[in-house]
Design a protein around this motif. Sequence first.
Motif, PDB file in Angstrom:
ATOM      1  N   VAL A  52       0.824  -1.210   0.000  1.00  0.00           N
ATOM      2  CA  VAL A  52       0.000   0.000   0.000  1.00  0.00           C
ATOM      3  C   VAL A  52       0.856   1.258   0.000  1.00  0.00           C
ATOM      4  CG1 VAL A  52      -1.917  -1.131   1.200  1.00  0.00           C
ATOM      5  CG2 VAL A  52      -0.247   0.157   2.520  1.00  0.00           C
ATOM      6  N   CYS A  53       0.245   2.334  -0.477  1.00  0.00           N
ATOM      7  CA  CYS A  53       0.902   3.639  -0.502  1.00  0.00           C
ATOM      8  C   CYS A  53       0.884   4.218   0.919  1.00  0.00           C
ATOM      9  CB  CYS A  53       0.146   4.554  -1.462  1.00  0.00           C
ATOM     10  SG  CYS A  53       0.658   6.267  -1.355  1.00  0.00           S
ATOM     11  N   PRO A  54       2.049   4.607   1.468  1.00  0.00           N
ATOM     12  CA  PRO A  54       2.058   5.144   2.836  1.00  0.00           C
ATOM     13  C   PRO A  54       1.369   6.510   2.935  1.00  0.00           C
ATOM     14  CG  PRO A  54       4.241   5.291   1.864  1.00  0.00           C
ATOM     15  CD  PRO A  54       3.391   4.530   0.888  1.00  0.00           C
ATOM     16  N   GLY A  55       1.236   7.204   1.792  1.00  0.00           N
ATOM     17  CA  GLY A  55       0.597   8.518   1.798  1.00  0.00           C
ATOM     18  C   GLY A  55      -0.898   8.426   2.044  1.00  0.00           C
ATOM     19  N   CYS A  56      -1.573   7.581   1.246  1.00  0.00           N
ATOM     20  CA  CYS A  56      -3.029   7.572   1.287  1.00  0.00           C
ATOM     21  C   CYS A  56      -3.603   6.219   1.694  1.00  0.00           C
ATOM     22  CB  CYS A  56      -3.577   7.984  -0.069  1.00  0.00           C
ATOM     23  SG  CYS A  56      -3.108   6.848  -1.376  1.00  0.00           S
ATOM     24  N   GLY A  57      -2.768   5.217   1.850  1.00  0.00           N
ATOM     25  CA  GLY A  57      -3.262   3.912   2.283  1.00  0.00           C
ATOM     26  C   GLY A  57      -3.892   3.082   1.174  1.00  0.00           C
ATOM     27  N   VAL A  66       5.259   4.971  -3.698  1.00  0.00           N
ATOM     28  CA  VAL A  66       4.087   5.830  -3.417  1.00  0.00           C
ATOM     29  C   VAL A  66       3.215   5.826  -4.671  1.00  0.00           C
ATOM     30  CG1 VAL A  66       4.858   7.512  -1.668  1.00  0.00           C
ATOM     31  CG2 VAL A  66       5.453   7.872  -4.052  1.00  0.00           C
ATOM     32  N   CYS A  67       1.924   6.123  -4.498  1.00  0.00           N
ATOM     33  CA  CYS A  67       1.033   6.107  -5.658  1.00  0.00           C
ATOM     34  C   CYS A  67       1.201   7.411  -6.450  1.00  0.00           C
ATOM     35  CB  CYS A  67      -0.412   5.894  -5.206  1.00  0.00           C
ATOM     36  SG  CYS A  67      -1.169   7.371  -4.533  1.00  0.00           S
ATOM     37  N   PRO A  68       0.789   7.448  -7.723  1.00  0.00           N
ATOM     38  CA  PRO A  68       0.944   8.662  -8.535  1.00  0.00           C
ATOM     39  C   PRO A  68       0.239   9.867  -7.916  1.00  0.00           C
ATOM     40  CG  PRO A  68       0.209   6.817  -9.894  1.00  0.00           C
ATOM     41  CD  PRO A  68       0.202   6.341  -8.480  1.00  0.00           C
ATOM     42  N   ASP A  69      -0.931   9.663  -7.299  1.00  0.00           N
ATOM     43  CA  ASP A  69      -1.659  10.779  -6.670  1.00  0.00           C
ATOM     44  C   ASP A  69      -0.814  11.442  -5.592  1.00  0.00           C
ATOM     45  OD1 ASP A  69      -3.828  10.376  -8.186  1.00  0.00           O
ATOM     46  OD2 ASP A  69      -5.076   9.448  -6.624  1.00  0.00           O
ATOM     47  N   CYS A  70      -0.219  10.633  -4.721  1.00  0.00           N
ATOM     48  CA  CYS A  70       0.577  11.189  -3.617  1.00  0.00           C
ATOM     49  C   CYS A  70       1.881  11.785  -4.135  1.00  0.00           C
ATOM     50  CB  CYS A  70       0.844  10.121  -2.556  1.00  0.00           C
ATOM     51  SG  CYS A  70      -0.636   9.718  -1.629  1.00  0.00           S
ATOM     52  N   LEU A  71       2.430  11.158  -5.157  1.00  0.00           N
ATOM     53  CA  LEU A  71       3.693  11.633  -5.726  1.00  0.00           C
ATOM     54  C   LEU A  71       3.531  13.038  -6.298  1.00  0.00           C
ATOM     55  CD1 LEU A  71       6.597  10.571  -6.292  1.00  0.00           C
ATOM     56  CD2 LEU A  71       5.800   9.937  -8.571  1.00  0.00           C
TER      57      LEU A  71
END
Length: 243
Positions: A52-57, A66-71
């Motif tokens: 999972v992405c640590p930014g948004c879960g 990290v996912c593209p949204d959080c990046l």
Amino acid sequence: MLFKKAIPGFLKTLGFYVPLNCPLCGGAPADGTPNMFCKNCLERLPFIRNPVCPGCGGELYGILDVCPDCLHAEKKFPWKRAAALFKMDGMAKEVIYQYKYRNMPELARPLGRLAAGVMEQARIRPDLIVPTPLHWFRHLQRGYNQAALLCHEIGRETAIPVRNLLRRTKWTKQQARLDRKQRIQNLHQAFSIIDSTNCKDRCILLVDDVMTTGSTLSAAAETLLASGAAEVDVLVLARRQRD
Ligand SMILES: [Zn+2]
Ligand SMILES: [Zn+2]
């Protein structure tokens, strides 16, 4: 059948937690212990799978961590890690709706047990668990704070203390209908700290039911960090895609 439903309903009004079978369908609990969903219902719940992405879960699909949204997000979330139980889809929507609006606080037990499992998997080991507070009027309307009940169950599973460190000082409009600028204005000083002594230098897990844009949780996390929290992680039952 009516009788079977009427008795727990009656006991519930007396304030008891009734150790029911699966609270969604009445089937046998998957692991044989009371207060757990049945195998069928568990299979229908859209669990978020690792990694999972640590930014948004959210679930990660690419090679990045990290996912593209959080990046590409303009502003990073203030927490260290986010974890979520479900994608806000199908059966998860139904369960959360029942939990929040249909007076089913008994769902806190199985949801809390599953959430404790997610914490374990994500290696989130906070000093304190803190619920995202409701405005007092909403609390009065609903009769319970779903995040606080969830914290209570997670605390019971993990033996980590639960503290109400935050107060909601502002009645905020539904975040999902606002644009980014309006959301920030809407949440400006929405939370205040009740107990800064217990906040200082602690690693805190902030818990809520749903993360939509992340701005409510950001405002709450920023309040904790401004009061001296060493670190904040967040845990939600379900997350929606960021916009
Ligand atoms: Zn079931
Ligand atoms: Zn992300």
